[in-house]
Design an enzyme around this catalytic site. Structure first.
Site, PDB file in Angstrom:
ATOM      1  N   SER A  70      -3.298  -3.592  -0.858  1.00 31.53           N
ATOM      2  CA  SER A  70      -2.207  -4.287  -0.162  1.00 31.53           C
ATOM      3  C   SER A  70      -2.663  -5.676   0.266  1.00 31.53           C
ATOM      4  O   SER A  70      -3.686  -5.820   0.934  1.00 31.53           O
ATOM      5  CB  SER A  70      -1.808  -3.457   1.056  1.00 31.53           C
ATOM      6  OG  SER A  70      -0.785  -4.098   1.752  1.00 31.53           O
ATOM      7  N   GLY A 121       0.813  -1.218   0.000  1.00 42.18           N
ATOM      8  CA  GLY A 121       0.000   0.000   0.000  1.00 42.18           C
ATOM      9  C   GLY A 121       0.843   1.264   0.000  1.00 42.18           C
ATOM     10  O   GLY A 121       0.547   2.225  -0.719  1.00 42.18           O
ATOM     11  N   THR A 122       1.880   1.281   0.806  1.00 44.80           N
ATOM     12  CA  THR A 122       2.705   2.493   0.908  1.00 44.80           C
ATOM     13  C   THR A 122       3.327   2.833  -0.444  1.00 44.80           C
ATOM     14  O   THR A 122       3.289   3.988  -0.887  1.00 44.80           O
ATOM     15  CB  THR A 122       3.807   2.297   1.979  1.00 44.80           C
ATOM     16  OG1 THR A 122       3.161   1.988   3.221  1.00 44.80           O
ATOM     17  CG2 THR A 122       4.666   3.528   2.134  1.00 44.80           C
ATOM     18  N   CYS A 124       0.608   2.355  12.554  1.00 45.24           N
ATOM     19  CA  CYS A 124       1.700   3.298  12.315  1.00 45.24           C
ATOM     20  C   CYS A 124       1.770   4.389  13.370  1.00 45.24           C
ATOM     21  O   CYS A 124       2.811   4.990  13.559  1.00 45.24           O
ATOM     22  CB  CYS A 124       1.551   3.936  10.946  1.00 45.24           C
ATOM     23  SG  CYS A 124       1.247   2.710   9.705  1.00 45.24           S
ATOM     24  N   THR A 153      12.926  -7.433 -10.344  1.00 48.12           N
ATOM     25  CA  THR A 153      12.423  -8.806 -10.437  1.00 48.12           C
ATOM     26  C   THR A 153      11.212  -8.963  -9.528  1.00 48.12           C
ATOM     27  O   THR A 153      11.231  -8.546  -8.371  1.00 48.12           O
ATOM     28  CB  THR A 153      13.539  -9.801 -10.035  1.00 48.12           C
ATOM     29  OG1 THR A 153      14.635  -9.577 -10.914  1.00 48.12           O
ATOM     30  CG2 THR A 153      13.070 -11.237 -10.139  1.00 48.12           C
TER      31      THR A 153
HETATM   32  N1  PLP Z   1      -3.099   2.982   3.403  1.00 50.73           N
HETATM   33  C1  PLP Z   1      -3.935   2.585   4.382  1.00 50.73           C
HETATM   34  C2  PLP Z   1      -5.312   3.168   4.463  1.00 50.73           C
HETATM   35  C3  PLP Z   1      -3.509   1.645   5.329  1.00 50.73           C
HETATM   36  O1  PLP Z   1      -4.334   1.263   6.307  1.00 50.73           O
HETATM   37  C4  PLP Z   1      -2.191   1.116   5.231  1.00 50.73           C
HETATM   38  C5  PLP Z   1      -1.675   0.164   6.224  1.00 50.73           C
HETATM   39  O2  PLP Z   1      -2.131   0.092   7.338  1.00 50.73           O
HETATM   40  C6  PLP Z   1      -1.375   1.544   4.162  1.00 50.73           C
HETATM   41  C7  PLP Z   1      -1.864   2.479   3.274  1.00 50.73           C
HETATM   42  C8  PLP Z   1       0.008   1.001   3.981  1.00 50.73           C
HETATM   43  O3  PLP Z   1      -0.033  -0.288   3.445  1.00 50.73           O
HETATM   44  P1  PLP Z   1       1.226  -1.275   3.530  1.00 50.73           P
HETATM   45  O4  PLP Z   1       1.272  -1.767   4.940  1.00 50.73           O
HETATM   46  O5  PLP Z   1       0.932  -2.360   2.562  1.00 50.73           O
HETATM   47  O6  PLP Z   1       2.420  -0.495   3.134  1.00 50.73           O
END
Ligand code: PLP
Length: 388
Positions: A197, A69-70, A323, A235
């Site tokens: 994600s 996701g990030t 986080c 890769t």
């Molecule tokens: N965006 C949202 C809304 C999330 O809840 C999260 C993770 O908690 C992320 C992005 C980040 O995803 P990832 O953990 O796959 O980097």
């Protein structure tokens, strides 16, 4: 242990592990190889691309594998900022986005971009009217999350998509918490880019994807080989992608049933807490909410103490997002929806999964009830209130 933190991450489904295993040893070929042993893996990746594309009404060449996701959020925002900089440098987002979006925007602000952070109402919803008013001739991107990771509020995505399309502005949504938990169709909802994600829906960590509508002008994210149409070199994480594909297949099949299952458990726990414990409030929308999310604040206690005591009872929950855990500050999301400080500091986020049961809900309620009552005895304000 009772695990109630599925918004942070989910257990990997046993069928997903089984599907992934051969890709670590027997089928270890690099998908870029030209011999059959390797190109079979390329075909497998293509199959996963098809499965994912079908799950959101997209086509396979619009799905780009990422590390999660990030990365997907970073790519969408920075990629459009770069490719559209000659048209404008204004971005619209919301004040309750995940830090993957907020910190990316902050980085861009240091490099000459302007960002409008839309406020949300007391349920966490942005206002489409406010969005329209914020659009400028130099607006290049609207990025609004599909559903919030702390309070579970689902944003009016269809309306946002329509507004963006009417104004010819790209629309990205961070659907990390929503994908595979509620139905999504990128065409009906006029979504141009979408982040997801794998570890949020029974797949492995460190893998995800970004949907990019065909024809969108977005800068490449990684320079190197020709993987992911040359836009995101490196890769491929073959085992991870295969696992994500299997997790999607399983989740697609069970989504309707899971929504009802999770909602019933959530409502039961919500009902017990709010009817049997005084001085509590629900954070987020009562109706427009992820099925497994319950975010509740208890007055006269510290959320951190509640979490520690729940942990001692073998119950894993969270105060806000993973986080922001460990930070003394109360959550910026709760602040944004106007939760009073004396409630905000006693917040609990419970996010249910299909491994939870109704029996768990009774156990969890009993523990919460006991712990909240115990902690409140240490609050002078609460004790004085009782004496009166
Ligand atoms: N965006 C949202 C809304 C999330 O809840 C999260 C993770 O908690 C992320 C992005 C980040 O995803 P990832 O953990 O796959 O980097």
């Amino acid at each position: 242990m009772i695990y109630l933190d599925h918004a942070a991450t989910t257990p990997v489904h046993p069928e997903v592990i089984e599907e992934m295993m051969p890709y670590f040893n027997e089928k270890f070929g690099n998908p870029s190889g030209i011999y059959e042993f390797a190109s079979e893996n390329k075909e497998k990746l293509q199959k996963v691309r098809n499965v994912i594309a079908e799950s959101i009404g997209a086509s396979a060449d619009e799905i780009y594998f990422t590390s999660g996701g990030t990365e997907s959020d970073n790519w969408a925002v920075r990629g459009i900022a770069e490719s559209m900089k000659d048209k404008g440098k204004h971005i619209i987002t919301s004040s309750i986005e995940h830090h993957a979006i907020l910190n990316t925007c902050e980085f861009l602000e240091k490099h000459g971009y302007e960002v409008t952070y839309l406020e949300v109402d007391d349920s966490g919803m942005i206002s489409p009217e406010q969005l329209k008013k914020s659009i400028r001739t130099d607006t290049i991107l609207i990025s609004i999350m599909f559903a919030n990771n702390e309070i579970g509020t689902i944003e009016p995505i269809r309306e946002i998509g329509e507004i963006a399309a009417e104004h010819n502005i790209y629309f990205h949504t961070d659907a990390v918490q929503a994908y595979m938990h509620v139905p999504i169709n990128v065409n009906d909802m006029k979504i141009d880019m979408m982040s997801a994600s794998s570890h949020k829906f029974g797949g492995p960590k460190g893998v995800g994807f970004l949907y990019i509508r065909d024809g969108i002008d977005i800068a490449n994210f990684m320079y190197g080989g020709g993987q992911e149409s040359g836009k995101r070199a490196g890769t491929e994480n073959v085992a991870g992608i295969v696992g994500m594909g299997k997790a999607v297949e399983l989740a697609v099949k069970s989504m309707n049933k899971d929504i009802i299952y999770l909602r019933n458990m959530r409502e039961y726990l919500y009902y017990r807490i709010t009817s049997e414990i005084p001085y509590v409030r629900l954070n987020g929308s009562r109706t427009e909410r992820l099925p497994g999310n319950l975010n509740i604040s208890f007055k006269y206690i510290e959320g951190e103490s509640l979490l520690i005591m729940l942990d001692m009872e073998g119950i894993c929950a969270s105060a806000g997002s993973a986080c922001t855990a460990g930070s003394k500050e109360s959550s910026y999301v709760l602040k944004a929806i106007g939760v009073p400080e004396d409630f905000a500091k006693g917040s609990l986020r419970i996010t249910l999964g299909t491994d939870n049961t109704m029996d768990d809900m009774d156990i969890v309620f009993e523990k919460i009830n006991y712990i909240v009552n115990t902690l409140r005895e240490f609050s002078d304000e609460y004790v004085n209130l009782k004496i009166k």
